[in-house]
Design a protein around this motif. Structure first.
Motif, PDB file in Angstrom:
ATOM      1  N   GLU A 168      25.157   4.199 -53.030  1.00  0.00           N
ATOM      2  CA  GLU A 168      24.467   3.704 -54.213  1.00  0.00           C
ATOM      3  C   GLU A 168      23.008   3.402 -53.868  1.00  0.00           C
ATOM      4  N   TYR A 169      22.162   3.341 -54.893  1.00  0.00           N
ATOM      5  CA  TYR A 169      20.742   3.065 -54.681  1.00  0.00           C
ATOM      6  C   TYR A 169      20.520   1.757 -53.932  1.00  0.00           C
ATOM      7  N   ALA A 170      21.262   0.717 -54.262  1.00  0.00           N
ATOM      8  CA  ALA A 170      21.070  -0.583 -53.600  1.00  0.00           C
ATOM      9  C   ALA A 170      21.304  -0.452 -52.098  1.00  0.00           C
ATOM     10  N   GLN A 171      22.325   0.314 -51.707  1.00  0.00           N
ATOM     11  CA  GLN A 171      22.613   0.496 -50.288  1.00  0.00           C
ATOM     12  C   GLN A 171      21.540   1.352 -49.615  1.00  0.00           C
ATOM     13  N   LEU A 172      21.080   2.392 -50.318  1.00  0.00           N
ATOM     14  CA  LEU A 172      20.009   3.226 -49.778  1.00  0.00           C
ATOM     15  C   LEU A 172      18.770   2.368 -49.491  1.00  0.00           C
ATOM     16  N   HIS A 173      18.393   1.540 -50.452  1.00  0.00           N
ATOM     17  CA  HIS A 173      17.216   0.687 -50.256  1.00  0.00           C
ATOM     18  C   HIS A 173      17.435  -0.315 -49.129  1.00  0.00           C
ATOM     19  N   ALA A 174      18.592  -0.938 -49.084  1.00  0.00           N
ATOM     20  CA  ALA A 174      18.882  -1.914 -48.029  1.00  0.00           C
ATOM     21  C   ALA A 174      18.848  -1.257 -46.657  1.00  0.00           C
ATOM     22  N   ASP A 175      19.434  -0.063 -46.537  1.00  0.00           N
ATOM     23  CA  ASP A 175      19.442   0.631 -45.243  1.00  0.00           C
ATOM     24  C   ASP A 175      18.046   1.127 -44.862  1.00  0.00           C
ATOM     25  N   ALA A 176      17.243   1.574 -45.846  1.00  0.00           N
ATOM     26  CA  ALA A 176      15.874   1.996 -45.545  1.00  0.00           C
ATOM     27  C   ALA A 176      15.058   0.793 -45.048  1.00  0.00           C
ATOM     28  N   HIS A 177      15.273  -0.369 -45.656  1.00  0.00           N
ATOM     29  CA  HIS A 177      14.635  -1.591 -45.140  1.00  0.00           C
ATOM     30  C   HIS A 177      15.113  -1.864 -43.719  1.00  0.00           C
ATOM     31  N   GLY A 178      16.409  -1.667 -43.482  1.00  0.00           N
ATOM     32  CA  GLY A 178      16.964  -1.878 -42.139  1.00  0.00           C
ATOM     33  C   GLY A 178      16.358  -0.938 -41.105  1.00  0.00           C
ATOM     34  N   VAL A 179      16.071   0.297 -41.498  1.00  0.00           N
ATOM     35  CA  VAL A 179      15.398   1.246 -40.593  1.00  0.00           C
ATOM     36  C   VAL A 179      13.989   0.745 -40.290  1.00  0.00           C
ATOM     37  N   ALA A 180      13.247   0.365 -41.322  1.00  0.00           N
ATOM     38  CA  ALA A 180      11.878  -0.123 -41.126  1.00  0.00           C
ATOM     39  C   ALA A 180      11.882  -1.329 -40.183  1.00  0.00           C
ATOM     40  N   ARG A 181      12.762  -2.282 -40.435  1.00  0.00           N
ATOM     41  CA  ARG A 181      12.838  -3.475 -39.595  1.00  0.00           C
ATOM     42  C   ARG A 181      13.289  -3.122 -38.175  1.00  0.00           C
ATOM     43  N   GLY A 182      14.209  -2.153 -38.056  1.00  0.00           N
ATOM     44  CA  GLY A 182      14.686  -1.728 -36.740  1.00  0.00           C
ATOM     45  C   GLY A 182      13.586  -1.097 -35.907  1.00  0.00           C
ATOM     46  N   LEU A 183      12.745  -0.287 -36.546  1.00  0.00           N
ATOM     47  CA  LEU A 183      11.618   0.334 -35.834  1.00  0.00           C
ATOM     48  C   LEU A 183      10.610  -0.718 -35.388  1.00  0.00           C
ATOM     49  N   ILE A 184      10.301  -1.645 -36.273  1.00  0.00           N
ATOM     50  CA  ILE A 184       9.349  -2.710 -35.943  1.00  0.00           C
ATOM     51  C   ILE A 184       9.918  -3.599 -34.842  1.00  0.00           C
ATOM     52  N   ARG A 185      11.209  -3.906 -34.915  1.00  0.00           N
ATOM     53  CA  ARG A 185      11.862  -4.733 -33.891  1.00  0.00           C
ATOM     54  C   ARG A 185      11.768  -4.082 -32.511  1.00  0.00           C
ATOM     55  N   ARG A 186      11.721  -2.761 -32.478  1.00  0.00           N
ATOM     56  CA  ARG A 186      11.616  -2.042 -31.205  1.00  0.00           C
ATOM     57  C   ARG A 186      10.172  -1.891 -30.736  1.00  0.00           C
ATOM     58  N   GLY A 187       9.257  -2.548 -31.411  1.00  0.00           N
ATOM     59  CA  GLY A 187       7.875  -2.576 -30.956  1.00  0.00           C
ATOM     60  C   GLY A 187       6.992  -1.457 -31.472  1.00  0.00           C
ATOM     61  N   LEU A 188       7.470  -0.630 -32.379  1.00  0.00           N
ATOM     62  CA  LEU A 188       6.627   0.437 -32.925  1.00  0.00           C
ATOM     63  C   LEU A 188       5.683  -0.156 -33.965  1.00  0.00           C
ATOM     64  N   ALA A 189       4.432   0.263 -33.926  1.00  0.00           N
ATOM     65  CA  ALA A 189       3.401  -0.280 -34.807  1.00  0.00           C
ATOM     66  C   ALA A 189       3.121   0.678 -35.962  1.00  0.00           C
ATOM     67  N   ARG A 190       2.446   0.151 -36.955  1.00  0.00           N
ATOM     68  CA  ARG A 190       1.995   0.969 -38.081  1.00  0.00           C
ATOM     69  C   ARG A 190       1.276   2.199 -37.534  1.00  0.00           C
ATOM     70  N   GLY A 191       1.586   3.362 -38.087  1.00  0.00           N
ATOM     71  CA  GLY A 191       0.973   4.606 -37.645  1.00  0.00           C
ATOM     72  C   GLY A 191       1.727   5.325 -36.544  1.00  0.00           C
ATOM     73  N   ALA A 192       2.752   4.691 -35.964  1.00  0.00           N
ATOM     74  CA  ALA A 192       3.550   5.356 -34.924  1.00  0.00           C
ATOM     75  C   ALA A 192       4.233   6.582 -35.525  1.00  0.00           C
ATOM     76  N   ARG A 193       4.435   7.594 -34.678  1.00  0.00           N
ATOM     77  CA  ARG A 193       5.076   8.836 -35.120  1.00  0.00           C
ATOM     78  C   ARG A 193       6.544   8.790 -34.714  1.00  0.00           C
ATOM     79  N   VAL A 194       7.424   9.020 -35.698  1.00  0.00           N
ATOM     80  CA  VAL A 194       8.865   8.944 -35.477  1.00  0.00           C
ATOM     81  C   VAL A 194       9.482  10.285 -35.867  1.00  0.00           C
ATOM     82  N   GLY A 195      10.142  10.931 -34.909  1.00  0.00           N
ATOM     83  CA  GLY A 195      10.726  12.242 -35.144  1.00  0.00           C
ATOM     84  C   GLY A 195      12.120  12.172 -35.731  1.00  0.00           C
ATOM     85  N   LEU A 196      12.492  13.250 -36.389  1.00  0.00           N
ATOM     86  CA  LEU A 196      13.843  13.441 -36.930  1.00  0.00           C
ATOM     87  C   LEU A 196      14.297  14.835 -36.512  1.00  0.00           C
TER      88      LEU A 196
END
Length: 192
Positions: A3-31
């Motif tokens: 559902e959209y609510a879960q998509l948004h919550a998980d996308a926030h979780g990804v953003a917070r997870g990247l920041i928690r790992r020390g990545l800064a604004r502008g960092a390049r993240v591969g997929l």
């Protein structure tokens, strides 16, 4: 089904997870992975963190993937198990297809995305390299917003519709169709 609510919550979780790992604004993240809901969530979360998403064609050779990793200065990579061996062993990774690893990466909670200027890069897409090494094509936040807004306003009504996305998410067409459909209130049926 996500559902959209879960998509948004998980996308926030990804953003917070990247920041928690020390990545800064502008960092390049591969997929580097096959299509999945987690791939799309990671893509959105990367941009919500103010970082640049670098989707990579998983059909490329290890040498070409290494070129892209270096050329774009990737600092972190989302992968799936089938393609983990193609990534530089020194690069930190999280597997999208390993439920425990994926859940352990997400940092649940509220997230306030940074305000991004229209001219700031959101993603770097790489060409096929048919005339040499693939070249990175940076896309801005402004171009994404303009493209999605234009297509929602002028395209077929998608609210409440199901849209099959068969294109790979490392390609602009697959990504844009997923973003367009979700912004318009439709349902993405992702071919994995």
């Amino acid at each position: 089904v996500i559902e959209y609510a879960q998509l948004h919550a998980d996308a926030h979780g990804v953003a917070r997870g990247l920041i928690r790992r020390g990545l800064a604004r502008g960092a390049r993240v591969g997929l580097l992975a096959a299509n999945s809901a987690a791939y799309l969530i990671a893509f959105i979360g990367i941009m919500r963190a103010g970082m640049l998403a670098v989707p990579i064609n998983f059909k490329l050779t290890r040498e070409t993937i290494a070129h892209i990793e270096g050329d774009s200065a990737i600092a972190f990579m989302f992968v799936d198990g089938e393609r983990r061996h193609l990534v530089d062993a020194t690069l930190p990774t999280v597997r999208l297809d390993e439920p425990g690893e994926w859940a352990g990466f997400l940092d649940p909670g509220a997230h306030s995305s940074p305000v991004m200027r229209d001219d700031e890069f959101a993603a770097i897409l790489y060409t096929s390299g048919s005339t040499g090494q693939p070249k990175g094509v940076p896309l801005t936040h402004g171009s994404y917003v303009w493209g999605v807004d234009l297509l929602v306003a002028s395209g077929p009504p998608m609210r409440g519709k199901r849209v099959l996305v068969a294109a790979p998410l490392f390609h602009m067409n697959g990504l844009l169709m997923c973003l367009l459909t979700t912004v318009a209130g439709g349902t993405v049926v992702l071919l994995c």
